[in-house]
Design a protein around this motif. Structure first.
Motif, PDB file in Angstrom:
ATOM      1  N   UNK A  59       0.837  -1.208   0.000  1.00 29.10           N
ATOM      2  CA  UNK A  59       0.000   0.000   0.000  1.00 29.10           C
ATOM      3  C   UNK A  59       0.871   1.257   0.000  1.00 29.10           C
ATOM      4  N   UNK A  60       1.902   1.272   0.828  1.00 26.87           N
ATOM      5  CA  UNK A  60       2.780   2.453   0.907  1.00 26.87           C
ATOM      6  C   UNK A  60       3.512   2.675  -0.419  1.00 26.87           C
ATOM      7  N   UNK A  61       4.010   1.602  -1.035  1.00 23.52           N
ATOM      8  CA  UNK A  61       4.675   1.734  -2.332  1.00 23.52           C
ATOM      9  C   UNK A  61       3.731   2.317  -3.381  1.00 23.52           C
ATOM     10  N   UNK A  62       2.498   1.838  -3.395  1.00 20.29           N
ATOM     11  CA  UNK A  62       1.523   2.375  -4.348  1.00 20.29           C
ATOM     12  C   UNK A  62       1.221   3.845  -4.052  1.00 20.29           C
ATOM     13  N   UNK A  63       1.127   4.204  -2.788  1.00 24.65           N
ATOM     14  CA  UNK A  63       0.848   5.594  -2.432  1.00 24.65           C
ATOM     15  C   UNK A  63       1.940   6.527  -2.963  1.00 24.65           C
ATOM     16  N   UNK A  64       3.210   6.168  -2.706  1.00 21.93           N
ATOM     17  CA  UNK A  64       4.308   7.018  -3.173  1.00 21.93           C
ATOM     18  C   UNK A  64       4.384   7.047  -4.705  1.00 21.93           C
ATOM     19  N   UNK A  65       4.110   5.914  -5.336  1.00 17.25           N
ATOM     20  CA  UNK A  65       4.148   5.878  -6.804  1.00 17.25           C
ATOM     21  C   UNK A  65       3.035   6.735  -7.405  1.00 17.25           C
ATOM     22  N   UNK A  66       1.815   6.606  -6.874  1.00 13.37           N
ATOM     23  CA  UNK A  66       0.713   7.443  -7.368  1.00 13.37           C
ATOM     24  C   UNK A  66       1.000   8.914  -7.131  1.00 13.37           C
ATOM     25  N   UNK A  67       1.545   9.222  -5.978  1.00 13.76           N
ATOM     26  CA  UNK A  67       1.869  10.614  -5.663  1.00 13.76           C
ATOM     27  C   UNK A  67       2.900  11.176  -6.647  1.00 13.76           C
TER      28      UNK A  67
END
Length: 199
Positions: free
Chosen positions: A105-113
């Motif tokens: 989830x954290x990896x996806x958050x930073x990537x989307x950001x």
């Protein structure tokens, strides 16, 4: 003009159904292979971890992606490697598994950001998500059912409690199915119920 437009929507619905069915059949086959060849699966997942780590290092050296995105990805790879210690025995309540879910989830958050603030072609965004974010977690997801068909050994983690009988623990654990294959088996039984033979 309206008839061909309607026909295009019908064709799109048929194509979506066929792609979904093909994907489900492919995932079922891969889950069967993972259950059959667990040692090889562990080697493949380890190679995927090394490959994605090399990709992250390449992104740090050759691209201008922020360090927080790539370092979080490298930390995620470190967490995923903890799951290989007892592979194929993956307990869904273990701290390593829960932390790996959080890291996804954290990896996806930073990537989307990052990709929302800096424009990249769609092919580059899809390449980053496929190789860096989806490849390793998806391989673990497919292999969740692999520990259901492993014979009991002394290497298997012992349950908490007074029962030290390995075979009893094995058969108690067999009733709990968590993997992708069990989901497909359930869906197969719901969609295509087997006929009972009468003699």
């Amino acid at each position: 003009m309206w008839f061909i437009y309607l026909l295009s929507w019908v064709a799109l619905a048929i194509q979506i159904c066929l792609v979904t069915l093909s994907l489900a059949a492919g995932l079922y086959y891969v889950a069967e292979l993972v259950e059959e060849f667990t040692v090889m699966t562990a080697k493949v997942i380890k190679a995927l971890l090394i490959f994605t780590t090399v990709v992250y290092v390449g992104l740090i050296l050759f691209e201008d992606i922020p360090y927080k995105v790539t370092l979080v990805g490298l930390f995620g790879n470190g967490v995923y490697s903890l799951l290989l210690i007892n592979f194929p025995f993956i307990e869904v309540t273990s701290p390593a598994f829960l932390l790996s879910c959080v890291m996804v989830v954290i990896n996806h958050f930073f990537a989307f950001q990052y990709f929302a603030s800096v424009w990249h072609p769609f092919s580059e965004v899809l390449a980053y998500f496929t190789v860096c974010l989806w490849l390793v977690p998806f391989s673990f997801f497919v292999s969740l059912s692999a520990n259901e068909n492993i014979l009991p050994t002394m290497v298997e983690p012992q349950k908490q409690g007074g029962d030290d009988d390995i075979v009893s623990n094995y058969f108690k654990k067999k009733s709990k199915r968590y993997g992708l294959l069990s989901v497909f088996d359930y869906l197969r039984e719901q969609v295509l119920p087997s006929r009972s033979k009468s003699f």
